[in-house]
Design a protein around this motif. Sequence first.
Motif, PDB file in Angstrom:
ATOM      1  N   CYS A  45       9.349 -32.936  24.615  1.00  0.00           N
ATOM      2  CA  CYS A  45      10.633 -32.248  24.430  1.00  0.00           C
ATOM      3  C   CYS A  45      11.540 -32.457  25.639  1.00  0.00           C
ATOM      4  CB  CYS A  45      10.415 -30.754  24.216  1.00  0.00           C
ATOM      5  SG  CYS A  45       9.343 -30.336  22.837  1.00  0.00           S
ATOM      6  N   ASN A  46      10.933 -32.541  26.831  1.00  0.00           N
ATOM      7  CA  ASN A  46      11.690 -32.710  28.069  1.00  0.00           C
ATOM      8  C   ASN A  46      11.730 -34.163  28.519  1.00  0.00           C
ATOM      9  OD1 ASN A  46       8.841 -32.392  28.526  1.00  0.00           O
ATOM     10  ND2 ASN A  46       9.255 -32.343  30.719  1.00  0.00           N
ATOM     11  N   GLY A  47      11.349 -35.084  27.628  1.00  0.00           N
ATOM     12  CA  GLY A  47      11.290 -36.489  27.994  1.00  0.00           C
ATOM     13  C   GLY A  47       9.906 -36.850  28.519  1.00  0.00           C
ATOM     14  N   PRO A  48       9.756 -38.052  29.052  1.00  0.00           N
ATOM     15  CA  PRO A  48       8.436 -38.526  29.493  1.00  0.00           C
ATOM     16  C   PRO A  48       8.065 -38.047  30.884  1.00  0.00           C
ATOM     17  CG  PRO A  48      10.041 -40.254  29.824  1.00  0.00           C
ATOM     18  CD  PRO A  48      10.788 -39.104  29.202  1.00  0.00           C
ATOM     19  N   TYR A  49       8.113 -36.729  31.090  1.00  0.00           N
ATOM     20  CA  TYR A  49       7.869 -36.163  32.409  1.00  0.00           C
ATOM     21  C   TYR A  49       6.761 -35.111  32.315  1.00  0.00           C
ATOM     22  CZ  TYR A  49      12.447 -38.287  32.846  1.00  0.00           C
ATOM     23  OH  TYR A  49      13.484 -39.183  32.798  1.00  0.00           O
ATOM     24  N   ASP A  50       5.885 -35.104  33.328  1.00  0.00           N
ATOM     25  CA  ASP A  50       4.725 -34.218  33.291  1.00  0.00           C
ATOM     26  C   ASP A  50       4.904 -32.940  34.102  1.00  0.00           C
ATOM     27  OD1 ASP A  50       3.250 -35.913  31.674  1.00  0.00           O
ATOM     28  OD2 ASP A  50       2.474 -37.057  33.379  1.00  0.00           O
ATOM     29  N   GLY A  51       5.929 -32.866  34.914  1.00  0.00           N
ATOM     30  CA  GLY A  51       6.053 -31.753  35.844  1.00  0.00           C
ATOM     31  C   GLY A  51       6.705 -30.515  35.259  1.00  0.00           C
ATOM     32  N   LYS A  52       7.093 -29.639  36.159  1.00  0.00           N
ATOM     33  CA  LYS A  52       7.711 -28.366  35.789  1.00  0.00           C
ATOM     34  C   LYS A  52       9.083 -28.611  35.157  1.00  0.00           C
ATOM     35  CE  LYS A  52       8.893 -23.851  37.764  1.00  0.00           C
ATOM     36  NZ  LYS A  52       8.909 -23.006  38.976  1.00  0.00           N
TER      37      LYS A  52
END
Length: 294
Positions: A45-52
């Motif tokens: 949902c937030n794109g290809p990002y794993d962080g906060k």
Amino acid sequence: MATRRALHFVFKVGNRTETANFFRQILGMKFLRHEEFEEGCKASCNGPYDGKWSKSMVGYGPEDSHFVIELTYNYGIGSYKLGNDLMGITIHSPVVVENIKKHNYPCNENNGVLTVTSPDGYPFNIVNESASGDPVKKVTLASSELQRSVDFWTKLCGMKKYSETEKSAVLGYAEDQCKLELQDIGTHVDHATAFGRVAFSCPRAELAGIQEGMKSAGQTILTPLVSLDTPGKATVEVVIPADPDGHEICFVGDEAFRELSQVDPKADQLLDEGIAADKSDEWFAKKGKSKASA
């Protein structure tokens, strides 16, 4: 299909303070929900990002009856590269026209329509007319081959065609809902790193069928049917295909989504608290750096 609804469009944003001011002061929308997450979404949902990251829903009324905007913010990322995929969101509102004038907000006028861009560069086309129902009237997406796009959205997504010209078509699920407009740009559709996502709800029982229909037609499934958890709220099921030009489409089970999407009266407070607690700008400034550009 009357059982399906247009829900929201997802934007990635780099500066929540400026973004919140734009949606509140210029577009005159209200924040409906705000949630903070410690790790990336299973459905990207937030794109290809794993962080906060955080998610804020903003619009002119409850998601049960209005098309709204989802703002996703990835901590540590300050900007995203825009493509040519989103051509604008059309809003009918004399109040927004007045807000633009009152705040002397930059705009372009074409045939009486004012176009403003959000702090991250996303375009909104403002028509100086009072709205019947939801002021958000349509989302316009680019198409590299109009007939192919129309076939996809009508045959595989079940949309009705309301109008069509040589270069554009207006589709939707119901007369009183936000419409999808496809515009043929005659070239490749580039989503860059800011790529958005449009969301629709359907009865939960239809999700597997949508997925199978896409697979059988050789279309891309970005996220196979999966359950998404929001802390303390309803768990929803989604399947996320892409259209022939790579536009991301989220189909979500309506029953659980109606529970999840209830307006939170503390939304504004939670967003403001999240912004106040975010020290990433200060951290980067102390290091003599700026936030990453995605």
